[in-house]
Design an enzyme around this catalytic site. Structure first.
Site, PDB file in Angstrom:
ATOM      1  N   LYS A   1      21.663  39.714 -20.168  1.00 30.27           N
ATOM      2  CA  LYS A   1      22.373  38.879 -21.140  1.00 30.27           C
ATOM      3  C   LYS A   1      21.948  37.425 -20.940  1.00 30.27           C
ATOM      4  CE  LYS A   1      26.868  39.653 -23.090  1.00 30.27           C
ATOM      5  NZ  LYS A   1      28.219  40.221 -23.006  1.00 30.27           N
TER       6      LYS A   1
ATOM      7  N   GLU B   1      40.968  51.015 -25.887  1.00 30.12           N
ATOM      8  CA  GLU B   1      42.335  50.606 -26.247  1.00 30.12           C
ATOM      9  C   GLU B   1      43.298  51.789 -26.225  1.00 30.12           C
ATOM     10  OE1 GLU B   1      39.590  49.571 -27.782  1.00 30.12           O
ATOM     11  OE2 GLU B   1      39.669  47.399 -27.434  1.00 30.12           O
TER      12      GLU B   1
ATOM     13  N   ARG C   1      43.329  50.258 -33.048  1.00 31.85           N
ATOM     14  CA  ARG C   1      42.709  51.468 -32.514  1.00 31.85           C
ATOM     15  C   ARG C   1      43.704  52.424 -31.864  1.00 31.85           C
ATOM     16  NH1 ARG C   1      36.850  50.974 -30.782  1.00 31.85           N
ATOM     17  NH2 ARG C   1      36.088  50.488 -32.865  1.00 31.85           N
TER      18      ARG C   1
END
Ligand SMILES: Cc1ncc(C[n+]2csc(CCOP(=O)(O)OP(=O)(O)O)c2C)c(N)n1
Length: 645
Positions: free
Chosen positions: A292, A381, A409
């Site tokens: 990243k 979630e 979700r």
């Protein structure tokens, strides 16, 4: 800032206006394209803000994918989409890219209405495999041969249930689906879970990596000699991988053919591998190792979490530029993060749970101080909610912190696992309301409506930091049942917010200001917009009543009786959808109790709201201070007209 500023594009990038331009280049030129694309992203994001580390990490993958695949006919699906800046730039949106995330400009995420290259709208994680598989199956059923479908998914997003569900289904559908696993060992915070450890094992197994290239060569040769050869190659390859890894390959056990890991920053090599994979039928996964923030030293070597979305920064020094103001009130999330520690020190049953939003929710503070009582469960979630429910059955008191829009979700888990069993779980819904630049996928505007109809659920919202602390304190008192507290993105309003805890009686509002003629009923942070409007009313000599209702459920009926006995003009205001929201609760109360009054509801209208700043969007949705002033003026004018009539 100069709106029409031109950003340098580099020699090759300046010639690329579509993917066909890219495909005209020689494979040896891809590295230069990557360098120029990376610099273009750095130049613009450093000035305009947005997601950063993830897009830099997939520059080579992006270039190689568009170079090898025939996009947009071949369908490329990005997971989450926060890493798709390079994709946007290469697919005809180079000049507009400086409008990224600005109102009226490009969306920060792929969006079907924005470009034919954006095959699937995203923002929430882990949907790419299911979406790409759906496309691949439809394509097959339409008799389209040689059309490729590629999902690019991060290791963080791979941890979600839906990603597994997609893999599980894809393994028995014989489609041309290629899953690119972009493994950078990071979610926003470091990736978590057993899958992450498994991926690290594969990536670091020296024996496997040495043999991998040999396998690849054998495969590359055999794969061109028809379906039987494919079968043999697959068996050889599977056996070798299994022996070398000392365990069965997770992806292969799901009927995927697993390739890699390869260096995701060698554009030429990635392109060559993709070219080979194009000829191999069936579901395949290519494991790419990336970093990243690649190519921008402060992001590559520094704290990856900070560089996920750093805001504006100095591209020369890497210094992140914070708005220079006097002392600001704290962010609501930080008040949550510090208050939970205070409460947890006294109440030993409290635990903190987050699905991959450790820093975003400020639960990282608790993780640092009480790691054994803080759980980052990954992008999961549904699991976060049911895991909390399980803990609650054993006497723990989970504070499960989920952004409002991500809570969408886990709705069944809230109803079936928590509310139906009346378990003591506290839901702290961060980012409740319009969130700004992240746009439609991230606005937390539905939770008031979708929680209000769930039996046993307490639905509350603090107007300021002290109220947030008091609601959190109240929620951890014994046997409160499912208790939700929603608060917005951004700062509160108080400098001195560390007040001693006070219990809030459930289902009680409070009077902020007495008044005549009109009463304004607010829910949560928008109460502050009313305070601001009051400054104008005072100047105008208007005496407008204001009540901070605090609970949308149970609603303060006693207070409402007092209000509706006194006022026949009422304005409600909320940072959420008008359909079925807080204002609707007031209308229900009126209907149930036969009150007659003129009610004007302010909040988010029944449409998806796109991106812009929070202020711009609240203005557009007509529920900022000015909207309150206008609404009051109109109501008073209408009254005068009707009296005159
Ligand atoms: C359902 C859902 N939960 C949480 C998020 C917030 N979020 C955005 S990006 C991200 C990390 C994704 O990690 P990964 O897939 O590995 O991609 P990377 O950023 O490392 O490239 C998270 C948690 C989200 N977008 N959607």
């Amino acid at each position: 800032m100069n709106k029409n500023k031109k950003y340098p594009q580099g020699k090759l990038l300046s010639q690329i206006n579509s993917t066909s331009d890219l495909r005209k280049l020689n494979i040896n030129q891809l590295k230069q394209v990557c360098d120029e694309l990376r610099q273009y992203i750095i130049d613009i994001v450093s000035e305009k803000g947005g997601h950063f580390g993830a897009s830099l990490g997939v520059v080579e993958l992006t270039v190689a994918l568009h170079y090898i695949f025939n996009t947009p006919r071949d369908q490329l699906v990005w997971d989450v989409g926060h890493q798709a800046y390079g994709h946007k730039i290469l697919t005809g949106r180079k000049e507009q890219f400086s409008t990224n995330r600005i109102k009226g400009g490009l969306s920060g995420f792929p969006k079907r209405s924005e470009s034919v290259y954006d095959t699937f709208g995203v923002g929430h994680a882990s949907t790419s495999i299911s979406a790409a598989l759906g496309m691949a199956v439809a394509s097959k059923s339409n008799g389209e041969k040689n059309r490729q479908h590629v999902a690019v998914i991060g290791d963080g997003s791979m941890s979600a249930g839906i990603a597994f569900e997609g893999l599980n289904h894809a393994g028995v559908e014989n489609t041309n689906l290629l899953v690119i696993l972009n493994d950078n060992c990071m979610s926003i915070d470091p990736a978590v879970g057993a899958l992450k450890e498994y991926l690290t094992d594969i990536s670091t197994s020296k024996t496997y990596n040495r043999a991998r290239n040999k396998i690849w060569k054998i495969l590359g040769k055999i794969s061109r000699f028809g379906p039987n050869a494919q079968g043999i190659a697959k068996k050889v390859e599977g056996a070798v991988k299994t022996t070398l890894l000392g365990e069965s390959n997770y992806f292969e056990s799901l009927n995927f053919r697993y390739f890699g890991p390869i260096d995701g920053h060698d554009a030429k090599h990635v392109a060559e591998v993709l070219k080979d994979l194009k000829d191999i039928p069936g579901p395949k996964i290519l494991h790419c190792l990336t970093v990243k923030g690649k190519g921008f030293t402060p992001a590559e070597k520094g704290d990856s979490t900070t560089w996920h979305a750093p805001g504006v920064f100095d591209k020369k020094t890497g210094e992140i530029i914070c708005a220079k103001t006097q002392k600001n009130p704290p962010k609501y999330q930080d008040v949550f993060g510090e208050t939970i520690i205070e409460l947890a020190k006294k109440n030993k049953t409290i635990v903190g749970v987050t699905p991959a939003m450790l820093s975003g929710s400020s639960l990282n503070k608790m993780m640092a101080e009480m790691p054994s009582r803080t759980y980052d469960v990954g992008i999961a979630e549904q699991h976060a909610v049911t895991f909390s429910a399980g803990m609650a059955t054993q006497g723990k008191l989970p504070f499960c912190n989920i952004y409002s829009s991500f809570m969408q979700r886990a709705y069944d888990q809230v109803i079936h696992d928590v509310a139906l069993q009346n378990l003591n779980v506290v839901f702290c819904l961060d980012r409740g309301g319009l969130v700004g630049a992240d746009g439609a996928t991230h606005h937390g505007v539905f939770d008031i409506a979708f929680f209000r109809c769930v039996p046993n659920m307490i639905v509350s919202a603090p107007m300021n930091e002290q109220e947030l602390r008091n609601l959190m304190y109240t929620a951890q008192l014994p046997n409160q049942g499912p208790f939700s507290i929603r608060y917005p993105r951004g700062n509160g309003v108080l400098i001195d917010w560390r007040s001693p805890f006070k219990e809030v009686k459930i289902g009680t509002g409070r009077k902020i200001n007495d008044g005549e003629e009109i009463a304004i009923l607010s829910f949560g942070h928008p109460g502050n917009f009313v305070l601001k409007a009051q400054e104008t009313f005072e100047k105008d000599g208007l005496n407008i009543a204001h009540y901070d209702m605090r609970f949308a459920k149970p609603i303060d009926e006693k207070l409402l009786h007092t209000i509706f006995k006194k006022f026949n003009m009422v304005i409600t205001i909320e940072d959420g959808c008008l359909q079925a929201g807080f204002g609707s609760a007031i209308l229900e109360f009126m209907a149930n109790n036969n009150y007659q009054a003129t009610v004007k509801r302010l909040g988010v209208p029944d449409k998806f709201i796109h991106h812009g700043s929070q202020e711009e969007l609240r203005h557009d949705c007509n529920y900022d201070s000015n909207a309150i002033i206008t609404t009051v003026h109109e109501a008073l004018a209408n009254k005068l007209v009707s009296q005159a009539g």
